[in-house]
Design an enzyme around this catalytic site. Sequence first.
Site, PDB file in Angstrom:
ATOM      1  N   CYS A  46      -5.657  -3.114   2.637  1.00  0.00           N
ATOM      2  CA  CYS A  46      -5.478  -2.881   4.066  1.00  0.00           C
ATOM      3  C   CYS A  46      -6.761  -3.077   4.876  1.00  0.00           C
ATOM      4  O   CYS A  46      -7.143  -4.195   5.169  1.00  0.00           O
ATOM      5  CB  CYS A  46      -4.873  -1.488   4.280  1.00  0.00           C
ATOM      6  SG  CYS A  46      -4.038  -1.308   5.880  1.00  0.00           S
ATOM      7  N   GLU A 105       0.851  -1.195   0.000  1.00  0.00           N
ATOM      8  CA  GLU A 105       0.000   0.000   0.000  1.00  0.00           C
ATOM      9  C   GLU A 105       0.889   1.247   0.000  1.00  0.00           C
ATOM     10  O   GLU A 105       1.886   1.313   0.701  1.00  0.00           O
ATOM     11  CB  GLU A 105      -0.897  -0.007   1.235  1.00  0.00           C
ATOM     12  CG  GLU A 105      -1.860   1.168   1.302  1.00  0.00           C
ATOM     13  CD  GLU A 105      -2.755   1.139   2.530  1.00  0.00           C
ATOM     14  OE1 GLU A 105      -3.845   1.730   2.487  1.00  0.00           O
ATOM     15  OE2 GLU A 105      -2.373   0.502   3.543  1.00  0.00           O
ATOM     16  N   LYS A 146      -9.840   1.518  -2.604  1.00  0.00           N
ATOM     17  CA  LYS A 146     -10.081   1.051  -1.234  1.00  0.00           C
ATOM     18  C   LYS A 146     -11.520   1.350  -0.838  1.00  0.00           C
ATOM     19  O   LYS A 146     -11.965   2.500  -0.868  1.00  0.00           O
ATOM     20  CB  LYS A 146      -9.102   1.739  -0.290  1.00  0.00           C
ATOM     21  CG  LYS A 146      -9.072   1.191   1.132  1.00  0.00           C
ATOM     22  CD  LYS A 146      -7.924   1.857   1.888  1.00  0.00           C
ATOM     23  CE  LYS A 146      -7.689   1.248   3.247  1.00  0.00           C
ATOM     24  NZ  LYS A 146      -6.519   1.858   3.918  1.00  0.00           N
TER      25      LYS A 146
END
Length: 293
Positions: free
Chosen positions: A172, A62, A131
């Site tokens: 994440c 990331e 995301k």
Amino acid sequence: MLSRSIMLDDKNRRCSSLNVDALRIALVQMAVGEVKTKNVARAVQLIKEAAGGGAQLVVLPECFNSPYGTNHFPKYAEPVPGESTTALGDAAKKFGVFVVGGSVPEREGDKLYNTCTVWGPQGNMLAKHRKVHLFDINVPGGQVFRESDCLSPGSSLTTFDLPHCKIGLGICYDMRFPEVARIYAKLGCKVVLYPGAFNMTTGPAHWELLQRSRALDNQVYVGAVSPARDTDASYIAWGHSSIVSPWGEVISTCEDEEAIIYGDLDMDYVNKVRQMVPVLKQMRDDVYEVTAK
């Protein structure tokens, strides 16, 4: 710091040779600094090294081109495709590998996203994942962070196909939402990848636990790749990039330094695990259901 390659001795590894049912992946736990061009050049160098190690799919962390932080995202943001992601496509073509480009801060109009791109060996972009779940947490005495102060959330789930298998993507905090991985499994994914940057509060407590949970619950390989730890950064990453098997075993990992880890993923083993413990066939859709919109 030079990278080093690590693979655990795994007495249960089912894959001894590469074929259409096996995929060799490399997770690149790279050091990220404050100069974007140097970060991108380092990523390309490590993709080359991973390809030289036999990897067919290379995964970056990331924010591979930017320090992680809401104060950094606007400064480092760029369009997708843009200078950082186009360099990944060029590297994928030059070295003949698939590349999952961790993530970059993406700018589209007046909005910013945390975005992962996927590139094929012909240099073509295969997928783009924004995301979905923004990292807004407040742990007293630990970590306080609000991605939503700066970023907008993505609104769709993302898969892409390799000759070996279908792969699902998260970034994440997406890993904390089991519904996403379950949907990917229902869609036929055998691998789920999570570029991430857990911190010194959430990392020791949850990083490995979440990877093993997502892998075991959905009988998929899970790969989670972090930036290397920089103790001088405002946000300190935990590191410990890892690959977990469908049986819930960590088959490859590292510590917090810059490293490349490899894993040979046997798609036939996924099938065997799903036959031995057929949870995906035993789901009670008459009682509950998890679906994508």
